[in-house]
Design a protein around this motif. Structure first.
Motif, PDB file in Angstrom:
ATOM      1  N   SER A   1       1.366  16.485  13.373  1.00 18.56           N
ATOM      2  CA  SER A   1       1.051  16.852  14.748  1.00 18.56           C
ATOM      3  C   SER A   1       2.209  17.718  15.237  1.00 18.56           C
ATOM      4  N   ASP A   2       2.005  19.017  15.185  1.00 18.26           N
ATOM      5  CA  ASP A   2       3.043  19.960  15.614  1.00 18.26           C
ATOM      6  C   ASP A   2       2.663  20.431  17.009  1.00 18.26           C
ATOM      7  N   PRO A   3       3.486  20.153  18.018  1.00 20.33           N
ATOM      8  CA  PRO A   3       3.058  20.391  19.402  1.00 20.33           C
ATOM      9  C   PRO A   3       2.857  21.842  19.779  1.00 20.33           C
ATOM     10  N   VAL A   4       3.338  22.787  18.985  1.00 20.80           N
ATOM     11  CA  VAL A   4       3.124  24.187  19.353  1.00 20.80           C
ATOM     12  C   VAL A   4       1.827  24.741  18.758  1.00 20.80           C
ATOM     13  N   PHE A   5       1.032  23.877  18.096  1.00 10.44           N
ATOM     14  CA  PHE A   5      -0.268  24.285  17.557  1.00 10.44           C
ATOM     15  C   PHE A   5      -1.384  23.525  18.270  1.00 10.44           C
ATOM     16  N   GLU A   6      -2.538  24.172  18.362  1.00 10.83           N
ATOM     17  CA  GLU A   6      -3.658  23.568  19.082  1.00 10.83           C
ATOM     18  C   GLU A   6      -4.232  22.370  18.343  1.00 10.83           C
ATOM     19  N   THR A   7      -4.179  22.400  17.019  1.00  7.49           N
ATOM     20  CA  THR A   7      -4.766  21.319  16.218  1.00  7.49           C
ATOM     21  C   THR A   7      -3.738  20.769  15.237  1.00  7.49           C
ATOM     22  N   VAL A   8      -4.084  19.629  14.627  1.00  5.57           N
ATOM     23  CA  VAL A   8      -3.174  19.030  13.642  1.00  5.57           C
ATOM     24  C   VAL A   8      -3.102  19.908  12.392  1.00  5.57           C
ATOM     25  N   GLN A   9      -2.039  19.724  11.615  1.00  4.21           N
ATOM     26  CA  GLN A   9      -1.772  20.547  10.438  1.00  4.21           C
ATOM     27  C   GLN A   9      -1.554  19.668   9.216  1.00  4.21           C
ATOM     28  N   ARG A  10      -1.563  20.304   8.041  1.00  2.00           N
ATOM     29  CA  ARG A  10      -1.207  19.625   6.794  1.00  2.00           C
ATOM     30  C   ARG A  10      -0.047  20.390   6.169  1.00  2.00           C
ATOM     31  N   CYS A  11       0.808  19.649   5.456  1.00  2.00           N
ATOM     32  CA  CYS A  11       1.952  20.300   4.820  1.00  2.00           C
ATOM     33  C   CYS A  11       2.261  19.587   3.512  1.00  2.00           C
ATOM     34  N   ALA A  12       2.350  20.359   2.429  1.00  2.00           N
ATOM     35  CA  ALA A  12       2.656  19.772   1.127  1.00  2.00           C
ATOM     36  C   ALA A  12       4.059  19.161   1.139  1.00  2.00           C
ATOM     37  N   ALA A  13       4.242  18.119   0.332  1.00  2.00           N
ATOM     38  CA  ALA A  13       5.513  17.385   0.327  1.00  2.00           C
ATOM     39  C   ALA A  13       6.696  18.296   0.017  1.00  2.00           C
ATOM     40  N   ALA A  14       6.531  19.204  -0.959  1.00  2.00           N
ATOM     41  CA  ALA A  14       7.657  20.073  -1.336  1.00  2.00           C
ATOM     42  C   ALA A  14       8.062  20.980  -0.174  1.00  2.00           C
ATOM     43  N   ASP A  15       7.070  21.464   0.577  1.00  4.42           N
ATOM     44  CA  ASP A  15       7.379  22.338   1.716  1.00  4.42           C
ATOM     45  C   ASP A  15       8.065  21.561   2.843  1.00  4.42           C
ATOM     46  N   LEU A  16       7.548  20.352   3.101  1.00  2.90           N
ATOM     47  CA  LEU A  16       8.153  19.567   4.183  1.00  2.90           C
ATOM     48  C   LEU A  16       9.580  19.176   3.817  1.00  2.90           C
ATOM     49  N   ARG A  17       9.797  18.864   2.565  1.00  5.96           N
ATOM     50  CA  ARG A  17      11.152  18.520   2.134  1.00  5.96           C
ATOM     51  C   ARG A  17      12.097  19.711   2.363  1.00  5.96           C
ATOM     52  N   ARG A  18      11.650  20.900   2.005  1.00  4.67           N
ATOM     53  CA  ARG A  18      12.487  22.087   2.198  1.00  4.67           C
ATOM     54  C   ARG A  18      12.765  22.309   3.684  1.00  4.67           C
ATOM     55  N   ALA A  19      11.744  22.090   4.527  1.00  3.86           N
ATOM     56  CA  ALA A  19      11.923  22.284   5.969  1.00  3.86           C
ATOM     57  C   ALA A  19      12.877  21.238   6.561  1.00  3.86           C
ATOM     58  N   ARG A  20      12.867  20.024   6.024  1.00  7.02           N
ATOM     59  CA  ARG A  20      13.741  18.972   6.545  1.00  7.02           C
ATOM     60  C   ARG A  20      15.192  19.163   6.117  1.00  7.02           C
ATOM     61  N   PHE A  21      15.382  19.747   4.940  1.00  3.39           N
ATOM     62  CA  PHE A  21      16.736  19.835   4.387  1.00  3.39           C
ATOM     63  C   PHE A  21      17.230  21.275   4.268  1.00  3.39           C
ATOM     64  N   ALA A  22      16.710  22.165   5.106  1.00  2.16           N
ATOM     65  CA  ALA A  22      17.183  23.546   5.124  1.00  2.16           C
ATOM     66  C   ALA A  22      18.651  23.589   5.558  1.00  2.16           C
ATOM     67  N   LYS A  23      19.405  24.496   4.983  1.00  3.08           N
ATOM     68  CA  LYS A  23      20.827  24.636   5.319  1.00  3.08           C
ATOM     69  C   LYS A  23      20.984  25.600   6.498  1.00  3.08           C
ATOM     70  N   GLY A  24      22.191  25.624   7.064  1.00  2.00           N
ATOM     71  CA  GLY A  24      22.503  26.583   8.109  1.00  2.00           C
ATOM     72  C   GLY A  24      22.788  25.911   9.447  1.00  2.00           C
TER      73      GLY A  24
END
Length: 337
Positions: A142-165
């Motif tokens: 449930s991403d609040p900037v989108f009108e509807t719910v979304q799906r995200c593959a585990a590998a992508d979500l992991r990369r998004a959670r542990f991005a550097k910077g």
């Protein structure tokens, strides 16, 4: 894994949107504006020592995670917030929380979330979303900037959670301790509103040159000096940066003013308080003035005018004067609640 039933919300700003959805799921019916106001999230900050693209940081809200922490603190709700040095442990903790039927908030990088259109992706590591379940290898989001719910593959979500910077999330996840949730029937809004309003007043009346109304006046002085300092190209970059920070980041400076104005309106209606309703209208007008200031900046970038810096400075000083008067009024209103 069975996903819990809940209502997705499309909101203007991710952190206040996630907290509103999370609280509503647990029976506390605060919309995004109420969460934003109760967390005293509105501010202004001009911090020249912190650079974004070589330009000073200009912010219109309190730092990331402050809305999450403060809204819980207002309600006396215990918040479980965890970071991870190990990616495997971070993903396992998420799965374990979902298996217990919990809604899980995450801090992520916008750039690595594949459901974002490519044009909207940029390297911002403080985007908030909720995970409400898992099907196969896909997380249900449930991403609040989108009108509807979304799906995200585990590998992508992991990369998004542990991005550097900058603002790296380090796998940050958070859940509410449901045992500490207040009894909604006995929740007294008046003292909560008083405390939240006075906290916002302190932020906007801070005696520091880079915070609140004084921060706005400092930026106005910088604009007045534009015709004496720097090249034409440097002036355009500075004005463009101001507009981007005001109109594109979060809900934008004016957008945050409108959000807080709706909070004041709801507070005024809940307490049948004409003063708060008048303050809501005054802040809406101030939001319009911020928008007009941004338009002037864009016009000066496109067609530079020798009188432009003085015009911009005058417009921003007018905004500062209006905000100074408003926050003084809100201070008196809040003390009398």
């Amino acid at each position: 894994m069975q996903a819990p039933l809940f209502q997705h919300q499309h909101t203007a700003h991710c952190e206040s949107g996630v907290m509103s959805t999370l609280l509503r799921h647990h029976g506390i019916d605060w919309d995004e504006a109420m969460v934003f106001g109760m967390a005293a999230a509105l501010t202004f900050a001009y911090i020249p020592l912190v650079k974004l693209g070589g330009q000073p940081l200009v912010a219109y809200r309190m730092p990331p995670k402050s809305i999450i922490r403060r809204s819980c603190r207002q309600l006396g709700v215990r918040l479980h917030m965890r970071r991870f040095s190990n990616e495997e442990a971070g993903m396992a903790a998420l799965d374990a929380a979902l298996a217990r039927g919990e809604l899980v908030g995450l801090q992520t990088s916008v750039f690595w979330l594949p459901y974002f259109p490519e044009a909207m992706r940029f390297h911002f590591n403080a985007h908030n979303l909720l995970v409400y379940g898992k099907e196969g290898d896909d997380y249900l989001i449930s991403d609040p900037v989108f009108e509807t719910v979304q799906r995200c593959a585990a590998a992508d979500l992991r990369r998004a959670r542990f991005a550097k910077g900058a603002l790296a999330a380090k796998g940050l996840m958070y859940t509410l301790d449901t045992a500490s949730l207040p009894d909604v029937a006995t929740l007294d809004l008046r003292p909560l509103l008083r405390r939240a309003l006075l906290q916002s007043v302190r932020q906007m009346q801070a005696p520091l040159f880079f915070i609140g109304v004084r921060g706005i006046r400092t930026v106005a002085d910088k604009l007045a000096a534009l015709d004496r300092n720097g090249s034409a190209e440097a002036q355009k970059q500075w004005l463009g940066h101001l507009v981007r920070m005001q109109e594109e980041i979060g809900t934008g400076g004016a957008g945050f003013r409108y959000l807080y104005a709706y909070f004041l309106e709801q507070a005024g209606e809940a307490l049948a308080h004409p003063g708060l309703l008048q303050a809501a209208q005054a802040l809406t007008d101030i939001g319009d003035a911020w928008r007009q200031f941004a338009s002037l900046c864009v016009r000066q970038c496109r067609k530079p005018d020798a009188a432009g810096p003085a015009t911009l400075a005058a417009a921003l000083r007018d905004v500062a004067d209006r905000e100074a008067a408003l926050w003084q009024d809100i201070r008196q209103l809040a003390k009398a609640l």
